[in-house]
Design a protein around this motif. Structure first.
Motif, mmCIF file in Angstrom:
data_model
loop_
_atom_site.group_PDB
_atom_site.id
_atom_site.type_symbol
_atom_site.label_atom_id
_atom_site.label_comp_id
_atom_site.label_asym_id
_atom_site.label_seq_id
_atom_site.Cartn_x
_atom_site.Cartn_y
_atom_site.Cartn_z
ATOM 1 N N GLY A 225 0.852 -1.187 0.000
ATOM 2 C CA GLY A 225 0.000 0.000 0.000
ATOM 3 C C GLY A 225 0.885 1.232 0.000
ATOM 4 O O GLY A 225 2.014 1.189 -0.507
ATOM 5 N N ASN A 226 0.395 2.321 0.578
ATOM 6 C CA ASN A 226 1.179 3.554 0.586
ATOM 7 C C ASN A 226 2.569 3.303 1.174
ATOM 8 O O ASN A 226 3.591 3.642 0.569
ATOM 9 C CB ASN A 226 0.429 4.633 1.392
ATOM 10 N N ASN A 287 1.671 -15.382 1.345
ATOM 11 C CA ASN A 287 1.975 -14.358 2.354
ATOM 12 C C ASN A 287 2.786 -14.936 3.498
ATOM 13 O O ASN A 287 3.705 -14.298 4.007
ATOM 14 C CB ASN A 287 0.672 -13.791 2.921
ATOM 15 N N ALA A 301 4.936 -4.178 6.491
ATOM 16 C CA ALA A 301 4.381 -2.849 6.192
ATOM 17 C C ALA A 301 2.886 -2.961 5.890
ATOM 18 O O ALA A 301 2.362 -2.233 5.060
ATOM 19 C CB ALA A 301 5.133 -2.225 5.009
ATOM 20 N N LEU A 303 0.090 -5.034 8.353
ATOM 21 C CA LEU A 303 -0.903 -5.266 9.405
ATOM 22 C C LEU A 303 -0.291 -5.314 10.793
ATOM 23 O O LEU A 303 0.891 -5.554 10.942
ATOM 24 C CB LEU A 303 -1.504 -6.669 9.205
ATOM 25 N N ALA A 324 4.732 -1.082 9.585
ATOM 26 C CA ALA A 324 3.330 -1.042 10.031
ATOM 27 C C ALA A 324 3.304 -0.657 11.508
ATOM 28 O O ALA A 324 4.339 -0.661 12.177
ATOM 29 C CB ALA A 324 2.687 -2.409 9.833
ATOM 30 N N ASN A 350 8.228 4.236 11.343
ATOM 31 C CA ASN A 350 7.146 4.863 10.568
ATOM 32 C C ASN A 350 6.828 6.286 11.032
ATOM 33 O O ASN A 350 5.779 6.835 10.675
ATOM 34 C CB ASN A 350 5.902 3.960 10.505
#
Ligand code: NAD
Length: 423
Positions: A225-226, A287, A301, A303, A324, A350
């Motif tokens: 994602g981002n 995964n 990055a 969950l 994350a 982050n």
């Protein structure tokens, strides 16, 4: 039994307090400070009454936890999700106080949330929910009071509606009251990639200390994602080898290194990684497999709780760089540390996002816009300094990176509380 996120946050403070207590001669005062830090200063709750498109009125449970403002205005995002709870919001507000103190930006911590699924309301209902929430918050927020921002399922659109409602109420412009706004309404350049960029600055500092060479360092990144995309892209640009990436559907692997922008285009075209056509450039993996691949650095990055007691023993890297929020459970981390795997904590890795939010606030207060180059230069200074401080404490006290980050942050907040004479 559900694990209470807030209980975890309080335990993290208790754990570091044992170590930090040695630095304070007045033990009684220190103990009171620790107890204060384990409670948000204020938790606002309400039921927002919002008119639906059918004409009926529906009630939405909403929260804002203002954890601590000893170091500056409360700061933290607003999330819209069916699983939002008061416990979660209180925990997240505590972690925001810690994160802002880790990177030494002049904010306390806050978090807000509304219990609902934004995918199940219309655009006009969404706007009315945002406006009702902003109206509820208006007496309790402000550029020097509490500065909300986007979080899960909110973005610049929601911030623009909330800003408009807030300014209508107070009667003048106050763009610094919300961050994560559209650029046209005072948002900062560089905010989109800020979290990934901050993580790459951490990677660079860490690599320097560990003597890691970019082109020989392999990274596996969970989430595209981002945060996952920007982290991977910016690390690849510097020459690091991204050997695996994943989204919620599955992962991709190449021992030679993946081409991030090519994968982004393919994902755009095919919807998800599991739908990608066969290619000699990558192989499809699950995964779970990504999390146990042999590589130098694993970057969760996506969950919360991705690395836990169930898989930590199979993690096969030398370092975990947490992008994350809360990707490693406390029990999972114990296993990693026993295996001598360094865990670079989320509150540092982050923090680029909240740091550029801080720059947005600074720019709004000055009525001036910085260039993207300036944003990135200043971000580099803040993140690199924070890393160096933590790294020094890790070696001085022989503790983990997370404990060192908490040690520095809790000390900063307690010192500010004491200087203000709150204890
Ligand atoms: P996002 O919604 O843009 O992306 C999440 C990604 O995770 C998606 O690619 C999704 O497919 C993937 N994903 C979901 N389940 C997965 C699974 N089981 N395995 C692999 N991938 C999976 O979210 P984001 O903004 O990139 O945020 C990611 C994390 O970073 C969250 O924990 C968030 O709280 C944290 N974070 C984000 C920011 C920010 O600025 N966006 C700042 C600080 C922390």
């Amino acid at each position: 039994m559900m694990i209470s996120a807030f209980a975890n946050a309080k335990k993290q403070i208790d754990d570091v307090a044992e170590l930090l207590g040695e630095d304070y001669s007045n033990k009684k005062r220190f103990k009171i400070a620790v107890e204060l830090l384990k409670k948000p200063q204020r938790v606002l709750t309400t039921n927002l009454k919002v008119k639906l498109d059918t004409g009926k009125t529906k009630s939405f449970r909403a929260f804002r936890s203002q954890h601590n403002n000893a170091r500056g205005p409360y700061k933290g995002g607003i999330r819209f999700h069916p699983n939002v709870s008061e416990d979660e919001i209180k925990a997240l507000s505590t972690w925001m106080s810690i994160k802002c103190a880790v990177v030494d930006i002049p904010y306390g911590g806050a978090k807000g949330g509304i219990i609902f699924d934004p995918k199940k309301v219309s655009e006009s209902e969404l706007q009315r929910i945002c406006r009702a929430y902003a109206k509820f918050l208006t007496p309790h927020i402000g550029a020097w009071v509490d500065v909300p921002a986007p979080d899960v399922n909110t973005g610049e659109k929601e911030m623009a509606w909330m800003l408009e409602t807030y300014e209508e109420k107070i009667g003048y412009h106050s763009p610094a009251t919300f961050t994560g706004k559209p650029i046209a309404l005072g948002g900062s350049l560089g905010r989109t990639e800020a979290t990934g960029q901050g993580g790459v600055f951490v990677l660079e500092s860490y690599a320097k200390h560990q003597g890691l060479e970019r082109d020989k360092s392999t990274l596996a990144v969970q989430g595209f994602g981002n945060v996952g995309y920007w982290f991977s892209k910016l690390a690849e640009e510097l020459g690091y080898k991204i050997v695996a990436v994943s989204d919620s559907s599955g992962g991709l692997y190449s021992s030679k290194g993946l081409e991030i922008d090519e994968l982004a285009e393919l994902k755009e075209k095919h919807g998800s990684f599991s739908n990608l056509p066969r290619s000699k450039n990558y192989e499809l993996i699950t995964n779970d497999k990504l999390l146990t691949l042999k590589a130098d650095i694993l970057v969760p990055a996506a969950l919360e709780n991705a690395i836990s007691v169930t898989n930590a023993k199979n993690v096969n890297v030398k370092t975990v760089l947490e992008m994350a929020n809360g990707p490693t459970t406390p029990e999972g981390e114990k296993i990693l540390l026993r295996k001598k795997i360094n865990v670079l904590p989320d509150v540092l890795c982050n923090a680029g996002g909240v740091t550029v939010s801080y720059f947005e606030w600074v720019q709004n207060l000055h009525g001036y816009q910085w260039t993207k180059e300036r944003v990135n230069e200043e971000l580099k200074v803040i993140i690199t300094n924070a890393f160096e401080e933590i790294h020094t404490v890790v070696h001085q006290k022989k503790i983990s990176y997370r404990k060192a980050a908490y040690y520095i942050a809790v000390k900063r907040i307690i010192d500010a509380m004491m200087l203000r004479g709150r204890i």
